[in-house]
Scaffold this active site. Structure first.
Site, PDB file in Angstrom:
ATOM      1  N   THR A  99      26.392   0.452 -10.949  1.00 50.07           N
ATOM      2  CA  THR A  99      25.350   0.566 -11.968  1.00 50.07           C
ATOM      3  C   THR A  99      24.027   0.627 -11.242  1.00 50.07           C
ATOM      4  O   THR A  99      23.952   0.265 -10.078  1.00 50.07           O
ATOM      5  CB  THR A  99      25.363  -0.711 -12.846  1.00 50.07           C
ATOM      6  OG1 THR A  99      26.617  -0.787 -13.529  1.00 50.07           O
ATOM      7  CG2 THR A  99      24.263  -0.759 -13.877  1.00 50.07           C
ATOM      8  N   THR A 141      24.634   3.219 -16.332  1.00 46.26           N
ATOM      9  CA  THR A 141      25.921   3.122 -15.631  1.00 46.26           C
ATOM     10  C   THR A 141      26.983   4.043 -16.234  1.00 46.26           C
ATOM     11  O   THR A 141      26.863   4.458 -17.392  1.00 46.26           O
ATOM     12  CB  THR A 141      26.460   1.672 -15.721  1.00 46.26           C
ATOM     13  OG1 THR A 141      27.562   1.517 -14.841  1.00 46.26           O
ATOM     14  CG2 THR A 141      26.912   1.316 -17.122  1.00 46.26           C
ATOM     15  N   ASP A 198      28.192  -4.623 -19.950  1.00 47.14           N
ATOM     16  CA  ASP A 198      26.926  -5.305 -20.226  1.00 47.14           C
ATOM     17  C   ASP A 198      25.725  -4.366 -20.199  1.00 47.14           C
ATOM     18  O   ASP A 198      24.687  -4.670 -20.777  1.00 47.14           O
ATOM     19  CB  ASP A 198      26.709  -6.428 -19.204  1.00 47.14           C
ATOM     20  CG  ASP A 198      26.750  -5.907 -17.766  1.00 47.14           C
ATOM     21  OD1 ASP A 198      27.417  -4.886 -17.504  1.00 47.14           O
ATOM     22  OD2 ASP A 198      26.111  -6.529 -16.895  1.00 47.14           O
ATOM     23  N   SER A 245      29.057   6.017  -9.735  1.00 43.38           N
ATOM     24  CA  SER A 245      28.984   4.828 -10.591  1.00 43.38           C
ATOM     25  C   SER A 245      27.990   5.010 -11.733  1.00 43.38           C
ATOM     26  O   SER A 245      27.849   4.137 -12.579  1.00 43.38           O
ATOM     27  CB  SER A 245      28.573   3.611  -9.767  1.00 43.38           C
ATOM     28  OG  SER A 245      27.224   3.713  -9.360  1.00 43.38           O
ATOM     29  N   THR A 260      24.039  -5.989 -12.255  1.00 41.61           N
ATOM     30  CA  THR A 260      25.150  -5.109 -11.924  1.00 41.61           C
ATOM     31  C   THR A 260      26.339  -6.010 -11.592  1.00 41.61           C
ATOM     32  O   THR A 260      26.152  -7.099 -11.059  1.00 41.61           O
ATOM     33  CB  THR A 260      24.844  -4.195 -10.716  1.00 41.61           C
ATOM     34  OG1 THR A 260      24.575  -4.999  -9.566  1.00 41.61           O
ATOM     35  CG2 THR A 260      23.658  -3.303 -10.966  1.00 41.61           C
ATOM     36  N   GLY A 261      27.533  -5.551 -11.895  1.00 39.44           N
ATOM     37  CA  GLY A 261      28.718  -6.357 -11.594  1.00 39.44           C
ATOM     38  C   GLY A 261      29.602  -6.499 -12.807  1.00 39.44           C
ATOM     39  O   GLY A 261      29.602  -5.629 -13.693  1.00 39.44           O
ATOM     40  N   ARG A 269      35.200   1.408 -24.140  1.00 33.21           N
ATOM     41  CA  ARG A 269      34.758   0.128 -23.556  1.00 33.21           C
ATOM     42  C   ARG A 269      33.265   0.195 -23.205  1.00 33.21           C
ATOM     43  O   ARG A 269      32.797   1.097 -22.546  1.00 33.21           O
ATOM     44  CB  ARG A 269      35.565  -0.167 -22.289  1.00 33.21           C
ATOM     45  CG  ARG A 269      35.150  -1.440 -21.538  1.00 33.21           C
ATOM     46  CD  ARG A 269      34.179  -1.182 -20.417  1.00 33.21           C
ATOM     47  NE  ARG A 269      33.943  -2.369 -19.592  1.00 33.21           N
ATOM     48  CZ  ARG A 269      32.998  -2.442 -18.650  1.00 33.21           C
ATOM     49  NH1 ARG A 269      32.223  -1.424 -18.398  1.00 33.21           N
ATOM     50  NH2 ARG A 269      32.842  -3.552 -17.954  1.00 33.21           N
TER      51      ARG A 269
HETATM   52  N1  ASP Z   1      28.113  -3.955 -15.140  1.00 32.48           N
HETATM   53  C1  ASP Z   1      28.733  -2.666 -15.190  1.00 32.48           C
HETATM   54  C2  ASP Z   1      29.749  -2.655 -16.278  1.00 32.48           C
HETATM   55  O1  ASP Z   1      30.433  -3.641 -16.454  1.00 32.48           O
HETATM   56  C3  ASP Z   1      29.403  -2.278 -13.930  1.00 32.48           C
HETATM   57  C4  ASP Z   1      28.690  -2.634 -12.666  1.00 32.48           C
HETATM   58  O2  ASP Z   1      27.545  -2.979 -12.688  1.00 32.48           O
HETATM   59  O3  ASP Z   1      29.261  -2.570 -11.598  1.00 32.48           O
HETATM   60  O4  ASP Z   1      29.928  -1.646 -16.899  1.00 32.48           O
END
Ligand code: ASP
Length: 438
Positions: A266, A284, A297, A112, A317-318, A294
């Site tokens: 992340t 990340t 955040d 990740s 994260t997310g 792309r």
């Molecule tokens: N926030 C990260 C993104 O959208 C991915 C993650 O944290 O899982 O790239």
């Protein structure tokens, strides 16, 4: 020349603020005079009205931290001890954060972040990162960087060695090389095979994967078997294909899961030292199989990371797209500025995500978000949208304040997030979080 450029910018800014021909009130005149005096190098006293800017605030009753703290996503656990020792010995807060996040960046098995991150839809790894250094109130960020694994340090280099805050794509890569970062292939064999498995199976309408001439080719199942049986067939086929591609037996189910439900992942780390100095950093590889270019955040200052030396630090994260829309990390720090506790501040940001979908659970179930929040006085919280990805799998975060531990994040909503894209009757063994299975 440069001085002129800045002076001109100031004039334009002041003029456009006033909305038309430049006219000065007495108050504006005082402000302008002060700026002019500062620009001229005079040590003018800043009037009270300017000194107490709306950005300042009060983190809590007492701003002094009792001890240094490192707060990070769970994949930083293995690296927090060494970073804490560095912090205790007087190391800088951002350098301590870098020590944590470089662990997953350098780990080829953490798919990740950094080396071995799952690639975009074309099979190319693209990384994002940003950082903020509280004591000097600076920021740096990079987005969509290829071929350089330690993008957290590249973001820090943007902060330290340029007059910019954000570099993206090819320019960011060329800057990194100029700064001495080595170019390397970030796509590990395992990540390449998972991508190939995804490429071959995510669509039955293209020419990826073995064709009809292959002795193992079978026509798609078009009969009306029960859903559960269709699932078992599909997973068996995917597992077989994973084996054909040479994916290790103990990782095949995890690979199938990544193909069916492209994961995100992340690491964020916020750090506070005994002097009350703070920094934050996030890095990340973003959403697996994303469209090239792309950015989520993580490289966005104010979304994936935000640190205000007066108040605190937060990171995320997310679901990146959702977090950008609520400027999550900045919202949380602002909430704390206005008196909320770290937990209240984070839950409020999550409520804004819920509000963006008018509370429609049929949509909200397919997203998740975790915030890591550290206030200047050492109070901290981890909050998440859902309890976890499945029962017995709560969202956790890592804290080190002299004692290294994992804690469960506090969820806004009861229940578990669902995988995207939606599929009926996901078998139990696939629901298990095999994300860190090695
Ligand atoms: N926030 C990260 C993104 O959208 C991915 C993650 O944290 O899982 O790239």
């Amino acid at each position: 020349m440069i001085c002129f450029r800045f002076a001109f910018k100031f004039m334009v800014a002041w003029g456009s603020d006033l909305g038309g021909p430049v006219t000065f009130s007495r108050r504006d005149f005082v402000k302008t005079s002060v700026l002019g005096a500062v620009a001229a190098g005079a040590h003018a006293a800043i009037p009270e009205a300017l000194a107490e800017s709306s950005q300042q605030g009060h983190a809590s009753q007492s701003d002094s931290p009792k001890r240094p703290i490192i707060l990070c996503a769970q994949n930083g656990y293995a690296y927090a001890e060494a970073a804490y020792a560095f912090l205790k010995s007087g190391g800088d807060t951002l350098d301590a954060g870098v020590r944590v996040v470089m662990g997953p960046e350098n780990d080829p098995n953490d798919d990740s972040v950094g080396l071995g991150g799952l690639p975009n839809e074309e099979g190319v790894v693209e990384l994002d990162a940003c950082c903020m250094h509280g004591p000097t109130r600076r920021a740096g960020s990079v987005g969509g960087v290829r071929n350089i694994k330690n993008v957290s340090m590249v973001a820090k280099a943007v902060m330290e060695h340029t007059g910019h805050v954000m570099l993206v794509g090819e320019g960011a890569e060329r800057f990194a090389v100029a700064m001495g970062f080595p170019r390397e292939n970030l796509l590990t064999e395992r990540s390449r095979k998972i991508w190939l498995l995804w490429k071959e199976t995510h669509s039955d309408r293209d020419w990826w994967g073995p064709g009809m001439a292959d002795p193992h080719w079978r026509p798609p199942v078009l009969d009306s078997k029960p859903q559960a049986d269709l699932w078992q067939d599909r997973i068996r086929q995917l597992q077989q294909r994973a084996a054909d591609l040479g994916i290790e037996p103990e990782f095949q189910l995890a690979a199938v899961r990544r193909v069916l439900f492209p994961p995100t992942g992340t690491i964020h780390c916020s750090v506070l030292n005994e002097k009350g100095e703070m920094s934050g950093i996030t890095t990340t590889s973003g959403l697996a199989f994303k469209l090239p270019g792309r950015c989520g955040d993580s490289p966005i200052i104010g979304a994936g990371c935000y640190t205000d030396q007066d108040i605190g630090s937060a990171g995320a994260t997310g679901a990146g797209e959702e977090n950008i829309k609520v400027a999550g990390a900045h919202t949380i720090v602002e909430n704390m500025r206005h008196g909320m506790s770290p937990q209240e501040a984070g839950l409020d940001a999550l409520k804004r995500i819920v509000r963006n979908y008018n509370g429609d659970m049929s949509k909200l179930h397919f997203m998740d978000m975790t915030y890591y929040i550290l206030r200047k006085d050492g109070a901290y919280a981890g909050v998440c949208l859902w309890e976890g990805s499945s029962a017995g799998n709560p969202h956790k975060f890592t804290v080190h304040d002299g004692t290294l531990r994992s804690e469960n994040a506090t969820p806004l909503l009861k229940g578990y997030s669902l995988e995207w894209p939606p599929m009926p009757n996901v078998p139990e063994d696939l629901k298990k979080d095999s994300y860190y299975l090695k």
